[in-house]
Write a protein that holds these residues in place. Sequence first.
Motif, PDB file in Angstrom:
ATOM      1  N   VAL A 150     -47.659  27.369 -51.540  1.00 36.71           N
ATOM      2  CA  VAL A 150     -48.795  26.519 -51.181  1.00 36.71           C
ATOM      3  C   VAL A 150     -49.974  26.801 -52.103  1.00 36.71           C
ATOM      4  O   VAL A 150     -49.995  27.787 -52.849  1.00 36.71           O
ATOM      5  CB  VAL A 150     -49.212  26.738 -49.705  1.00 36.71           C
ATOM      6  N   GLU A 151     -50.955  25.923 -52.043  1.00 35.81           N
ATOM      7  CA  GLU A 151     -52.110  26.048 -52.943  1.00 35.81           C
ATOM      8  C   GLU A 151     -53.007  27.211 -52.563  1.00 35.81           C
ATOM      9  O   GLU A 151     -53.474  27.957 -53.428  1.00 35.81           O
ATOM     10  CB  GLU A 151     -52.909  24.746 -52.924  1.00 35.81           C
ATOM     11  N   ARG A 152     -53.264  27.363 -51.266  1.00 33.71           N
ATOM     12  CA  ARG A 152     -54.210  28.385 -50.810  1.00 33.71           C
ATOM     13  C   ARG A 152     -53.509  29.344 -49.847  1.00 33.71           C
ATOM     14  O   ARG A 152     -52.780  28.925 -48.960  1.00 33.71           O
ATOM     15  CB  ARG A 152     -55.407  27.751 -50.107  1.00 33.71           C
ATOM     16  N   PRO A 157     -55.279  27.586 -43.835  1.00 34.96           N
ATOM     17  CA  PRO A 157     -54.149  27.273 -42.949  1.00 34.96           C
ATOM     18  C   PRO A 157     -52.904  26.779 -43.664  1.00 34.96           C
ATOM     19  O   PRO A 157     -51.875  26.547 -43.012  1.00 34.96           O
ATOM     20  CB  PRO A 157     -54.722  26.163 -42.058  1.00 34.96           C
ATOM     21  N   ASP A 158     -52.966  26.615 -44.997  1.00 32.17           N
ATOM     22  CA  ASP A 158     -51.911  25.924 -45.732  1.00 32.17           C
ATOM     23  C   ASP A 158     -50.508  26.451 -45.446  1.00 32.17           C
ATOM     24  O   ASP A 158     -49.564  25.679 -45.236  1.00 32.17           O
ATOM     25  CB  ASP A 158     -52.164  26.016 -47.237  1.00 32.17           C
ATOM     26  N   LEU A 159     -50.345  27.769 -45.469  1.00 31.29           N
ATOM     27  CA  LEU A 159     -49.011  28.350 -45.331  1.00 31.29           C
ATOM     28  C   LEU A 159     -48.425  28.082 -43.951  1.00 31.29           C
ATOM     29  O   LEU A 159     -47.248  27.699 -43.823  1.00 31.29           O
ATOM     30  CB  LEU A 159     -49.051  29.855 -45.604  1.00 31.29           C
ATOM     31  N   PHE A 160     -49.214  28.248 -42.909  1.00 29.47           N
ATOM     32  CA  PHE A 160     -48.697  28.027 -41.562  1.00 29.47           C
ATOM     33  C   PHE A 160     -48.392  26.544 -41.327  1.00 29.47           C
ATOM     34  O   PHE A 160     -47.401  26.207 -40.672  1.00 29.47           O
ATOM     35  CB  PHE A 160     -49.679  28.555 -40.519  1.00 29.47           C
ATOM     36  N   LEU A 161     -49.222  25.669 -41.848  1.00 29.50           N
ATOM     37  CA  LEU A 161     -48.942  24.235 -41.714  1.00 29.50           C
ATOM     38  C   LEU A 161     -47.682  23.854 -42.492  1.00 29.50           C
ATOM     39  O   LEU A 161     -46.883  23.034 -42.025  1.00 29.50           O
ATOM     40  CB  LEU A 161     -50.146  23.433 -42.207  1.00 29.50           C
ATOM     41  N   GLY A 168     -40.269  21.376 -38.617  1.00 33.17           N
ATOM     42  CA  GLY A 168     -40.301  20.181 -37.795  1.00 33.17           C
ATOM     43  C   GLY A 168     -40.942  20.375 -36.439  1.00 33.17           C
ATOM     44  O   GLY A 168     -40.550  19.732 -35.457  1.00 33.17           O
ATOM     45  N   VAL A 169     -41.965  21.238 -36.365  1.00 32.35           N
ATOM     46  CA  VAL A 169     -42.623  21.551 -35.097  1.00 32.35           C
ATOM     47  C   VAL A 169     -44.115  21.286 -35.233  1.00 32.35           C
ATOM     48  O   VAL A 169     -44.733  21.656 -36.236  1.00 32.35           O
ATOM     49  CB  VAL A 169     -42.377  23.013 -34.688  1.00 32.35           C
ATOM     50  N   ASP A 170     -44.697  20.645 -34.223  1.00 29.29           N
ATOM     51  CA  ASP A 170     -46.139  20.405 -34.218  1.00 29.29           C
ATOM     52  C   ASP A 170     -46.891  21.731 -34.136  1.00 29.29           C
ATOM     53  O   ASP A 170     -46.460  22.644 -33.408  1.00 29.29           O
ATOM     54  CB  ASP A 170     -46.508  19.538 -33.014  1.00 29.29           C
ATOM     55  N   PRO A 171     -48.007  21.893 -34.853  1.00 37.12           N
ATOM     56  CA  PRO A 171     -48.756  23.148 -34.797  1.00 37.12           C
ATOM     57  C   PRO A 171     -49.148  23.586 -33.392  1.00 37.12           C
ATOM     58  O   PRO A 171     -49.205  24.786 -33.108  1.00 37.12           O
ATOM     59  CB  PRO A 171     -49.994  22.853 -35.648  1.00 37.12           C
ATOM     60  N   SER A 172     -49.395  22.628 -32.503  1.00 43.04           N
ATOM     61  CA  SER A 172     -49.805  22.983 -31.141  1.00 43.04           C
ATOM     62  C   SER A 172     -48.701  23.686 -30.372  1.00 43.04           C
ATOM     63  O   SER A 172     -48.956  24.318 -29.335  1.00 43.04           O
ATOM     64  CB  SER A 172     -50.239  21.732 -30.375  1.00 43.04           C
ATOM     65  N   ARG A 173     -47.470  23.595 -30.862  1.00 44.39           N
ATOM     66  CA  ARG A 173     -46.333  24.237 -30.198  1.00 44.39           C
ATOM     67  C   ARG A 173     -45.860  25.486 -30.947  1.00 44.39           C
ATOM     68  O   ARG A 173     -44.767  25.991 -30.693  1.00 44.39           O
ATOM     69  CB  ARG A 173     -45.188  23.234 -30.036  1.00 44.39           C
ATOM     70  N   CYS A 174     -46.715  25.960 -31.864  1.00 40.38           N
ATOM     71  CA  CYS A 174     -46.402  27.168 -32.628  1.00 40.38           C
ATOM     72  C   CYS A 174     -47.263  28.332 -32.163  1.00 40.38           C
ATOM     73  O   CYS A 174     -48.426  28.152 -31.783  1.00 40.38           O
ATOM     74  CB  CYS A 174     -46.669  26.953 -34.120  1.00 40.38           C
ATOM     75  N   VAL A 175     -46.691  29.524 -32.207  1.00 40.47           N
ATOM     76  CA  VAL A 175     -47.439  30.762 -31.988  1.00 40.47           C
ATOM     77  C   VAL A 175     -47.210  31.657 -33.198  1.00 40.47           C
ATOM     78  O   VAL A 175     -46.060  31.887 -33.594  1.00 40.47           O
ATOM     79  CB  VAL A 175     -47.000  31.487 -30.702  1.00 40.47           C
ATOM     80  N   GLY A 191     -54.601  25.272 -36.141  1.00 41.54           N
ATOM     81  CA  GLY A 191     -54.465  24.731 -34.790  1.00 41.54           C
ATOM     82  C   GLY A 191     -53.349  25.371 -33.996  1.00 41.54           C
ATOM     83  O   GLY A 191     -52.809  24.764 -33.066  1.00 41.54           O
ATOM     84  N   MET A 192     -53.016  26.617 -34.350  1.00 39.55           N
ATOM     85  CA  MET A 192     -51.939  27.346 -33.683  1.00 39.55           C
ATOM     86  C   MET A 192     -52.501  28.487 -32.842  1.00 39.55           C
ATOM     87  O   MET A 192     -53.531  29.072 -33.188  1.00 39.55           O
ATOM     88  CB  MET A 192     -50.969  27.920 -34.723  1.00 39.55           C
ATOM     89  N   ARG A 193     -51.825  28.791 -31.761  1.00 41.00           N
ATOM     90  CA  ARG A 193     -52.153  30.001 -31.018  1.00 41.00           C
ATOM     91  C   ARG A 193     -51.675  31.221 -31.808  1.00 41.00           C
ATOM     92  O   ARG A 193     -50.802  31.108 -32.666  1.00 41.00           O
ATOM     93  CB  ARG A 193     -51.481  29.954 -29.643  1.00 41.00           C
ATOM     94  N   SER A 194     -52.250  32.364 -31.498  1.00 43.74           N
ATOM     95  CA  SER A 194     -51.900  33.557 -32.274  1.00 43.74           C
ATOM     96  C   SER A 194     -51.803  34.777 -31.374  1.00 43.74           C
ATOM     97  O   SER A 194     -52.527  34.919 -30.391  1.00 43.74           O
ATOM     98  CB  SER A 194     -52.935  33.808 -33.373  1.00 43.74           C
ATOM     99  N   VAL A 195     -50.878  35.656 -31.756  1.00 46.29           N
ATOM    100  CA  VAL A 195     -50.755  36.975 -31.136  1.00 46.29           C
ATOM    101  C   VAL A 195     -51.126  37.986 -32.213  1.00 46.29           C
ATOM    102  O   VAL A 195     -50.485  38.056 -33.264  1.00 46.29           O
ATOM    103  CB  VAL A 195     -49.323  37.242 -30.637  1.00 46.29           C
TER     104      VAL A 195
END
Length: 236
Positions: A150-152, A157-161, A168-175, A191-195
């Motif tokens: 990715v560029e950044r 957020p580039d890598l996680f997106l 194939g998963v929406d960010p809101s359903r990712c942790v 836009g993801m939850r995090s642990v």
Amino acid sequence: MTGILPAREPVELVVFDCDGVLVDSEPIAVRTHVALGAELGWPLSESDVMNRFVGRSTTSIGEQIAERLGEETARTWGERFQEMHSVAVDESLAPVDGIVEALDGLERAGLGPANWCIASSGSHEKMRHTLGKVGLYERFAGRIFSAHEVERGKPAPDLFLHAARRMGVDPSRCVVVEDSKFGVQAATAAGMRSVGYAGGLTPAQWLTGLATAVLTDMRLLPALVTARETADATGD
């Protein structure tokens, strides 16, 4: 463990950082950077390395070194780091305490390997080496993403997106499971939850207030990411 994961969306994808979350490589990396800094003209404490480098991409670290010491020294530092880090990994690398039990627990809870991926600032070559050394590479093969794609890098957020799109998963359903403040910031921006994992080098206070939840025992991860909305839990 402190905090909860709001149940606005069920978890479909657990996105793991690699260093410090799957493999206990951060102490090796920190010691290596401290040694190189002393040798090449930038004295750094372990705390300095944690604040500046941990969670950052190789490119970002190189840019910081070049700004301080020049491009040639930065290239030398990068080359020497790879050599020294590789030797130390072969000698002493271990999986993060509790991660094997956590992965097994996720499978038992219905979140199997198809629901996991890795999104790391490290290169694919480095991850093949470290994950292979501790016997985890095959558990993630084909679902490993690098900041080199990715560029950044983090905290952008580039890598996680990118990982979410590829899976194939929406960010809101990712942790995201991260041990660095830069990684947690990237997850939030995506836009993801995090642990936030604070069972290694990263102090819990660095992650508290940034991560959705913080834990110090990786074995608690399955219960945390598969639970519906529950009361706050505390404990070590």
